[in-house]
Write a protein that holds these residues in place. Structure first.
Motif, PDB file in Angstrom:
ATOM      1  N   ILE A   1      -7.502   2.815   1.839  1.00 58.38           N
ATOM      2  CA  ILE A   1      -7.639   2.714   3.297  1.00 58.38           C
ATOM      3  C   ILE A   1      -7.316   4.071   3.913  1.00 58.38           C
ATOM      4  O   ILE A   1      -6.199   4.573   3.748  1.00 58.38           O
ATOM      5  CB  ILE A   1      -6.690   1.641   3.879  1.00 58.38           C
ATOM      6  CG1 ILE A   1      -7.037   0.261   3.292  1.00 58.38           C
ATOM      7  CG2 ILE A   1      -6.768   1.628   5.401  1.00 58.38           C
ATOM      8  CD1 ILE A   1      -6.096  -0.853   3.745  1.00 58.38           C
TER       9      ILE A   1
ATOM     10  N   ILE B   1      -9.620  -4.382   9.727  1.00 58.17           N
ATOM     11  CA  ILE B   1     -10.464  -4.463   8.538  1.00 58.17           C
ATOM     12  C   ILE B   1     -10.326  -5.884   7.994  1.00 58.17           C
ATOM     13  O   ILE B   1      -9.255  -6.255   7.512  1.00 58.17           O
ATOM     14  CB  ILE B   1     -10.031  -3.457   7.451  1.00 58.17           C
ATOM     15  CG1 ILE B   1     -10.055  -2.028   7.979  1.00 58.17           C
ATOM     16  CG2 ILE B   1     -10.914  -3.597   6.229  1.00 58.17           C
ATOM     17  CD1 ILE B   1      -9.439  -1.028   7.012  1.00 58.17           C
TER      18      ILE B   1
ATOM     19  N   CYS C   1     -10.303  -8.776   5.550  1.00 63.74           N
ATOM     20  CA  CYS C   1     -10.216  -8.971   4.105  1.00 63.74           C
ATOM     21  C   CYS C   1     -10.773 -10.338   3.728  1.00 63.74           C
ATOM     22  O   CYS C   1     -11.326 -10.516   2.663  1.00 63.74           O
ATOM     23  CB  CYS C   1      -8.771  -8.875   3.639  1.00 63.74           C
ATOM     24  SG  CYS C   1      -8.107  -7.213   3.774  1.00 63.74           S
TER      25      CYS C   1
ATOM     26  N   GLY D   1      -7.938   0.390  10.360  1.00 62.48           N
ATOM     27  CA  GLY D   1      -7.335  -0.918  10.161  1.00 62.48           C
ATOM     28  C   GLY D   1      -5.866  -0.911  10.558  1.00 62.48           C
ATOM     29  O   GLY D   1      -5.326   0.101  11.017  1.00 62.48           O
TER      30      GLY D   1
ATOM     31  N   THR E   1      -9.105  -8.178  -2.971  1.00 57.62           N
ATOM     32  CA  THR E   1      -9.581  -7.416  -1.823  1.00 57.62           C
ATOM     33  C   THR E   1     -10.385  -6.209  -2.281  1.00 57.62           C
ATOM     34  O   THR E   1     -10.073  -5.612  -3.311  1.00 57.62           O
ATOM     35  CB  THR E   1      -8.418  -6.958  -0.918  1.00 57.62           C
ATOM     36  OG1 THR E   1      -8.945  -6.208   0.172  1.00 57.62           O
ATOM     37  CG2 THR E   1      -7.406  -6.113  -1.674  1.00 57.62           C
ATOM     38  N   ASP E   2     -11.404  -5.871  -1.500  1.00 60.18           N
ATOM     39  CA  ASP E   2     -12.169  -4.654  -1.748  1.00 60.18           C
ATOM     40  C   ASP E   2     -11.457  -3.433  -1.169  1.00 60.18           C
ATOM     41  O   ASP E   2     -11.838  -2.310  -1.439  1.00 60.18           O
ATOM     42  CB  ASP E   2     -13.562  -4.741  -1.100  1.00 60.18           C
ATOM     43  CG  ASP E   2     -14.429  -5.797  -1.766  1.00 60.18           C
ATOM     44  OD1 ASP E   2     -14.200  -6.090  -2.958  1.00 60.18           O
ATOM     45  OD2 ASP E   2     -15.326  -6.333  -1.088  1.00 60.18           O
ATOM     46  N   HIS E   3     -10.429  -3.667  -0.358  1.00 61.74           N
ATOM     47  CA  HIS E   3      -9.758  -2.592   0.364  1.00 61.74           C
ATOM     48  C   HIS E   3      -8.643  -1.989  -0.482  1.00 61.74           C
ATOM     49  O   HIS E   3      -7.460  -2.152  -0.197  1.00 61.74           O
ATOM     50  CB  HIS E   3      -9.233  -3.100   1.713  1.00 61.74           C
ATOM     51  CG  HIS E   3     -10.305  -3.740   2.531  1.00 61.74           C
ATOM     52  ND1 HIS E   3     -11.338  -3.031   3.102  1.00 61.74           N
ATOM     53  CD2 HIS E   3     -10.528  -5.030   2.847  1.00 61.74           C
ATOM     54  CE1 HIS E   3     -12.137  -3.848   3.751  1.00 61.74           C
ATOM     55  NE2 HIS E   3     -11.676  -5.077   3.605  1.00 61.74           N
TER      56      HIS E   3
ATOM     57  N   TYR F   1       0.871  -1.178   0.000  1.00 53.50           N
ATOM     58  CA  TYR F   1       0.000   0.000   0.000  1.00 53.50           C
ATOM     59  C   TYR F   1       0.902   1.221   0.000  1.00 53.50           C
ATOM     60  O   TYR F   1       1.947   1.224   0.671  1.00 53.50           O
ATOM     61  CB  TYR F   1      -0.885   0.041   1.257  1.00 53.50           C
ATOM     62  CG  TYR F   1      -2.073  -0.873   1.201  1.00 53.50           C
ATOM     63  CD1 TYR F   1      -3.277  -0.448   0.642  1.00 53.50           C
ATOM     64  CD2 TYR F   1      -2.015  -2.153   1.716  1.00 53.50           C
ATOM     65  CE1 TYR F   1      -4.383  -1.280   0.602  1.00 53.50           C
ATOM     66  CE2 TYR F   1      -3.110  -2.996   1.680  1.00 53.50           C
ATOM     67  CZ  TYR F   1      -4.296  -2.552   1.119  1.00 53.50           C
ATOM     68  OH  TYR F   1      -5.389  -3.374   1.080  1.00 53.50           O
TER      69      TYR F   1
END
Length: 152
Positions: free
Chosen positions: A69, A98, A100, A74, A64-66, A45
């Motif tokens: 962030i 969070i 996943c 998280g 992943t939808d994340h 990230y």
């Protein structure tokens, strides 16, 4: 196998100058996930411009939808604020976690610093409870130092 023996391959991937930065980051993700049995999701990230949020970079593992962030949210968001490593032996014990995947039992996040600024992090999920040791932490710090060399 010790994690120490994986360092030369990480350096080789980083030095592969004909590949783009994202290609090298993805190669690192693939290599770590293939070589270390308790690394089930490996990704990067990065700070999203001037926004107080992280944006998903190259990764391997379950989708992943994340992808974004917010700082503070998280484990990854907390590392963006604290600038400290965060090892979570049991994600179910974390209030600010969070999820996943329901299979994830533990997580480790190590920040990446360029010129003293936290610009991103490596995030690893494990489906094994409490798998991360100090050796994982030191090894991933090494990986992040190498990644910092190719991030502009």
């Amino acid at each position: 196998m010790t994690l120490e023996t994986l360092k030369p391959k990480v350096e080789d991937i980083i030095k592969h100058s004909s590949a783009t930065v994202d290609e090298r980051l993805l190669d690192i993700c693939k290599f770590l996930e293939e070589q270390i049995t308790h690394y089930n999701w490996v990704g990067f990230y990065f700070k999203n411009g001037n926004k107080k949020e992280l944006k998903l970079g190259p990764y391997v593992g379950e989708p992943t939808d994340h992808t974004i962030i917010p700082f503070g949210k998280g484990i990854c968001g907390q590392v963006a604020v604290s600038n400290q490593n965060f090892v979570v032996p049991d994600v179910s014990a974390q209030d600010n976690y969070i999820a996943c995947s329901i299979t994830v039992k533990a997580e480790i996040v190590i920040p990446i610093f360029v010129k003293g600024e936290n610009i991103g992090q490596i995030d690893i999920d494990s489906n094994t409870p409490n798998p991360f040791t100090e050796e994982d932490e030191r090894f991933l710090e090494f990986v992040c130092e190498k990644v910092a060399e190719i991030i502009n």
